[in-house]
Write an enzyme that holds these catalytic residues in place. Sequence first.
Site, PDB file in Angstrom:
ATOM      1  N   ASP A  72      46.278  47.927  29.487  1.00 25.56           N
ATOM      2  CA  ASP A  72      46.809  48.077  30.831  1.00 25.56           C
ATOM      3  C   ASP A  72      45.814  48.872  31.638  1.00 25.56           C
ATOM      4  O   ASP A  72      45.568  50.042  31.371  1.00 25.56           O
ATOM      5  CB  ASP A  72      48.171  48.768  30.830  1.00 25.56           C
ATOM      6  CG  ASP A  72      48.848  48.564  32.181  1.00 25.56           C
ATOM      7  OD1 ASP A  72      48.155  48.683  33.223  1.00 25.56           O
ATOM      8  OD2 ASP A  72      50.051  48.274  32.199  1.00 25.56           O
ATOM      9  N   ALA A  73      45.226  48.199  32.624  1.00 23.45           N
ATOM     10  CA  ALA A  73      44.131  48.781  33.384  1.00 23.45           C
ATOM     11  C   ALA A  73      44.590  49.846  34.375  1.00 23.45           C
ATOM     12  O   ALA A  73      43.768  50.489  35.008  1.00 23.45           O
ATOM     13  CB  ALA A  73      43.377  47.680  34.127  1.00 23.45           C
ATOM     14  N   LEU A 104      39.981  41.053  36.194  1.00 27.53           N
ATOM     15  CA  LEU A 104      41.373  41.320  36.541  1.00 27.53           C
ATOM     16  C   LEU A 104      41.489  41.965  37.909  1.00 27.53           C
ATOM     17  O   LEU A 104      40.567  42.625  38.394  1.00 27.53           O
ATOM     18  CB  LEU A 104      42.040  42.195  35.471  1.00 27.53           C
ATOM     19  CG  LEU A 104      41.466  43.582  35.224  1.00 27.53           C
ATOM     20  CD1 LEU A 104      42.268  44.649  35.947  1.00 27.53           C
ATOM     21  CD2 LEU A 104      41.454  43.858  33.731  1.00 27.53           C
ATOM     22  N   TYR A 155      35.258  39.084  45.644  1.00 24.39           N
ATOM     23  CA  TYR A 155      35.616  37.994  46.561  1.00 24.39           C
ATOM     24  C   TYR A 155      35.063  38.327  47.950  1.00 24.39           C
ATOM     25  O   TYR A 155      35.110  39.473  48.390  1.00 24.39           O
ATOM     26  CB  TYR A 155      37.144  37.816  46.587  1.00 24.39           C
ATOM     27  CG  TYR A 155      37.624  36.668  47.456  1.00 24.39           C
ATOM     28  CD1 TYR A 155      36.899  35.489  47.553  1.00 24.39           C
ATOM     29  CD2 TYR A 155      38.812  36.776  48.172  1.00 24.39           C
ATOM     30  CE1 TYR A 155      37.333  34.443  48.346  1.00 24.39           C
ATOM     31  CE2 TYR A 155      39.266  35.729  48.968  1.00 24.39           C
ATOM     32  CZ  TYR A 155      38.513  34.570  49.059  1.00 24.39           C
ATOM     33  OH  TYR A 155      38.933  33.545  49.849  1.00 24.39           O
ATOM     34  N   TYR A 165      44.428  37.327  52.419  1.00 24.30           N
ATOM     35  CA  TYR A 165      43.959  38.192  51.323  1.00 24.30           C
ATOM     36  C   TYR A 165      44.242  39.631  51.729  1.00 24.30           C
ATOM     37  O   TYR A 165      43.347  40.414  52.017  1.00 24.30           O
ATOM     38  CB  TYR A 165      42.481  37.956  51.058  1.00 24.30           C
ATOM     39  CG  TYR A 165      42.016  38.347  49.675  1.00 24.30           C
ATOM     40  CD1 TYR A 165      42.388  37.595  48.558  1.00 24.30           C
ATOM     41  CD2 TYR A 165      41.219  39.464  49.479  1.00 24.30           C
ATOM     42  CE1 TYR A 165      41.957  37.956  47.290  1.00 24.30           C
ATOM     43  CE2 TYR A 165      40.780  39.821  48.215  1.00 24.30           C
ATOM     44  CZ  TYR A 165      41.152  39.067  47.124  1.00 24.30           C
ATOM     45  OH  TYR A 165      40.717  39.410  45.870  1.00 24.30           O
ATOM     46  N   SER A 205      43.634  29.766  39.317  1.00 20.39           N
ATOM     47  CA  SER A 205      44.135  30.609  38.234  1.00 20.39           C
ATOM     48  C   SER A 205      45.579  30.976  38.537  1.00 20.39           C
ATOM     49  O   SER A 205      46.089  30.703  39.622  1.00 20.39           O
ATOM     50  CB  SER A 205      43.303  31.886  38.175  1.00 20.39           C
ATOM     51  OG  SER A 205      43.505  32.602  39.385  1.00 20.39           O
TER      52      SER A 205
HETATM   53  P1  ZID Z   1      43.867  35.460  36.260  1.00 14.88           P
HETATM   54  O1  ZID Z   1      45.314  35.485  36.545  1.00 14.88           O
HETATM   55  O2  ZID Z   1      43.370  34.483  35.248  1.00 14.88           O
HETATM   56  O3  ZID Z   1      43.324  36.880  35.813  1.00 14.88           O
HETATM   57  C1  ZID Z   1      43.828  38.092  36.279  1.00 14.88           C
HETATM   58  C2  ZID Z   1      44.226  38.882  35.043  1.00 14.88           C
HETATM   59  O4  ZID Z   1      44.507  40.224  35.404  1.00 14.88           O
HETATM   60  C3  ZID Z   1      45.472  38.329  34.361  1.00 14.88           C
HETATM   61  O5  ZID Z   1      45.162  38.014  33.017  1.00 14.88           O
HETATM   62  C4  ZID Z   1      46.439  39.504  34.420  1.00 14.88           C
HETATM   63  O6  ZID Z   1      47.254  39.576  33.273  1.00 14.88           O
HETATM   64  C5  ZID Z   1      45.466  40.672  34.504  1.00 14.88           C
HETATM   65  N1  ZID Z   1      46.039  41.926  35.005  1.00 14.88           N
HETATM   66  C6  ZID Z   1      46.718  42.143  36.149  1.00 14.88           C
HETATM   67  N2  ZID Z   1      47.073  43.435  36.235  1.00 14.88           N
HETATM   68  C7  ZID Z   1      46.588  44.048  35.130  1.00 14.88           C
HETATM   69  C8  ZID Z   1      46.630  45.381  34.628  1.00 14.88           C
HETATM   70  N3  ZID Z   1      47.232  46.362  35.286  1.00 14.88           N
HETATM   71  N4  ZID Z   1      46.044  45.646  33.440  1.00 14.88           N
HETATM   72  C9  ZID Z   1      45.427  44.677  32.745  1.00 14.88           C
HETATM   73  N5  ZID Z   1      45.337  43.410  33.164  1.00 14.88           N
HETATM   74  C10 ZID Z   1      45.916  43.101  34.337  1.00 14.88           C
HETATM   75  O7  ZID Z   1      43.154  35.245  37.675  1.00 14.88           O
HETATM   76  P2  ZID Z   1      41.622  35.083  38.119  1.00 14.88           P
HETATM   77  O8  ZID Z   1      40.801  34.430  37.084  1.00 14.88           O
HETATM   78  O9  ZID Z   1      41.710  34.453  39.476  1.00 14.88           O
HETATM   79  O10 ZID Z   1      41.161  36.588  38.316  1.00 14.88           O
HETATM   80  C11 ZID Z   1      40.051  37.154  37.669  1.00 14.88           C
HETATM   81  C12 ZID Z   1      39.151  37.853  38.670  1.00 14.88           C
HETATM   82  O11 ZID Z   1      38.544  36.876  39.519  1.00 14.88           O
HETATM   83  C13 ZID Z   1      39.878  38.842  39.598  1.00 14.88           C
HETATM   84  O12 ZID Z   1      39.083  39.988  39.792  1.00 14.88           O
HETATM   85  C14 ZID Z   1      39.988  38.049  40.899  1.00 14.88           C
HETATM   86  O13 ZID Z   1      40.104  38.868  42.035  1.00 14.88           O
HETATM   87  C15 ZID Z   1      38.643  37.326  40.853  1.00 14.88           C
HETATM   88  N6  ZID Z   1      38.553  36.214  41.804  1.00 14.88           N
HETATM   89  C16 ZID Z   1      39.313  35.094  41.633  1.00 14.88           C
HETATM   90  C17 ZID Z   1      39.293  34.086  42.589  1.00 14.88           C
HETATM   91  C18 ZID Z   1      40.044  32.810  42.402  1.00 14.88           C
HETATM   92  O14 ZID Z   1      39.962  31.888  43.211  1.00 14.88           O
HETATM   93  N7  ZID Z   1      40.772  32.652  41.290  1.00 14.88           N
HETATM   94  C19 ZID Z   1      38.601  34.325  43.818  1.00 14.88           C
HETATM   95  C20 ZID Z   1      37.741  35.459  43.885  1.00 14.88           C
HETATM   96  C21 ZID Z   1      37.754  36.390  42.898  1.00 14.88           C
HETATM   97  C22 ZID Z   1      39.415  34.034  45.017  1.00 14.88           C
HETATM   98  O15 ZID Z   1      40.458  34.663  45.156  1.00 14.88           O
HETATM   99  N8  ZID Z   1      38.543  31.064  47.897  1.00 14.88           N
HETATM  100  C23 ZID Z   1      39.797  31.551  47.794  1.00 14.88           C
HETATM  101  C24 ZID Z   1      40.095  32.526  46.820  1.00 14.88           C
HETATM  102  C25 ZID Z   1      39.086  32.991  45.990  1.00 14.88           C
HETATM  103  C26 ZID Z   1      37.839  32.453  46.108  1.00 14.88           C
HETATM  104  C27 ZID Z   1      37.573  31.508  47.075  1.00 14.88           C
END
Ligand code: ZID
Length: 213
Positions: A72-73, A104, A155, A165, A205
Amino acid sequence: GKRAFIAGVADDNGYGWAIAKSLAAAGAEIVVGTWVPALNIFESSLRRGKFDESRVLPDGSLMEITKVYPMDAVFDSPEDVPEDELVESVKQDFGSIDILVHSLANGPEVSKPLLETSRYGYLAAISASSYSFISLLKHFVPIMNPGGSSISLTYIASERIIPGYGGGMSSAKAALESDTRVLAFEAGRKHKIRVNTISAGPLRSRAAKAIGF
Ligand code: ZID
């Protein structure tokens, strides 16, 4: 071979999973950290073969996840679930790691414009999405091999206005990017560890779906 710890894998739809696969294809050993509320379902799905199709690597073999740790982060003080405990377990099990991936983020008020965001929501976004990287790196650095590297995902909403956002997530990513520069200087000088962040493109995701992206 290199050993990677990937924080933020709870299914096969996110960046964490995709990065794990790339690292596995490149020959790395894969260890993941999964958020406690998602741990049981992730582990049982993995055991029951639900991800087998997504585990296929370019050479036809299946990605192996050597171990899944609860994490848990947001809790990093001794009164909570300490990250010390996580790192101590990884140290006992493996000795050291070479690659640390932070994949995350969490912003409880992400759907609210910044102008309507509460102090609680803002601080929660920063805590889960920005400080979580500092804390993770701080705890893992002592067991990271010199020459190792760490990476997080950011992002472009940190630099440009992206309506939707909200909740301080744009602020959290701006902090993450600034911290990446400072931590690269500090961890580079002191521990020979690289620190980078990748500004990600859209990926459907679980987290992205939850905010309607
Ligand atoms: P994901 O749901 O696969 O991963 C997020 C993870 O965080 C999950 O496994 C959760 O269980 C975990 N989590 C949440 N809270 C906690 C906590 N307190 N302790 C431990 N674990 C926790 O989603 P993902 O793959 O999208 O996210 C991974 C990273 O990529 C994050 O930092 C996002 O902000 C980043 N990211 C994702 C996207 C996207 O599109 N999926 C983009 C940019 C950055 C984005 O939002 N156009 C529109 C949107 C985007 C890009 C372009």
